[in-house]
Scaffold this active site. Sequence first.
Site, PDB file in Angstrom:
ATOM      1  N   HIS A  55     -15.591 -21.715   1.850  1.00 20.29           N
ATOM      2  CA  HIS A  55     -14.370 -22.494   1.907  1.00 20.29           C
ATOM      3  C   HIS A  55     -13.661 -21.860   1.713  1.00 20.29           C
ATOM      4  CE1 HIS A  55     -15.582 -26.953   0.624  1.00 20.29           C
ATOM      5  NE2 HIS A  55     -15.854 -26.534   1.716  1.00 20.29           N
ATOM      6  N   GLU A  57     -10.935 -20.339  -0.203  1.00 21.98           N
ATOM      7  CA  GLU A  57     -10.948 -20.296  -2.109  1.00 21.98           C
ATOM      8  C   GLU A  57     -12.059 -19.560  -1.619  1.00 21.98           C
ATOM      9  OE1 GLU A  57      -9.754 -24.213  -1.790  1.00 21.98           O
ATOM     10  OE2 GLU A  57     -10.396 -23.611  -1.189  1.00 21.98           O
ATOM     11  N   CYS A  85     -11.166 -28.846  -3.519  1.00 28.62           N
ATOM     12  CA  CYS A  85     -12.349 -30.054  -3.658  1.00 28.62           C
ATOM     13  C   CYS A  85     -13.019 -29.328  -4.824  1.00 28.62           C
ATOM     14  CB  CYS A  85     -12.744 -29.678  -3.072  1.00 28.62           C
ATOM     15  SG  CYS A  85     -14.888 -27.881  -3.157  1.00 28.62           S
ATOM     16  N   CYS A  88     -14.635 -25.354  -5.414  1.00 28.97           N
ATOM     17  CA  CYS A  88     -13.656 -24.581  -5.312  1.00 28.97           C
ATOM     18  C   CYS A  88     -12.615 -24.468  -6.483  1.00 28.97           C
ATOM     19  CB  CYS A  88     -12.632 -24.486  -4.394  1.00 28.97           C
ATOM     20  SG  CYS A  88     -13.878 -24.387  -2.718  1.00 28.97           S
TER      21      CYS A  88
END
Length: 150
Positions: A55, A57, A85, A88
């Site tokens: 992701h 992040e 999420c 993360c």
Amino acid sequence: MMKSDFEYMKIAYKEARKAAAAGEIPVGAVIVDKNGDVLSTGRNRREEKQSPVLHAEIDAIIKAAEKLNSWRLEGCTLYVTLEPCPMCAGAIINSRIERLVFGAYDEKGGAAGSICNIFEMPFNHKVWVSGGIMENECSNVLTEFFKGLR
């Protein structure tokens, strides 16, 4: 010189647009140190790398840790265009990021207040969270991306 949250979020937004252009879900991130210097940028790369954990992040956290030669990102702020999420959120806590600023809320998977708030749990590290910065722009880039897929 320190920029405003809006100015740093514009950098994350540019990363989200790059992700969209590459066929990735358009989420972008930037990590800034305590002096206001950009340490890293990141964007979703799940399709490119065929990795479920890449992701925006995570991409930015890995790059910042490499730049600092430390997994501890103390004093840093993470700007991301979409509410993190749970995965993360955990990485943000574990990397000791001081502050999280996000754009759009994620009502289907957000872990900073939408579904749950991992940052309110009694972990050994406290992250200060602000949401809704450039919310419309960050939300619209996602909406446009998914409209294009239909």
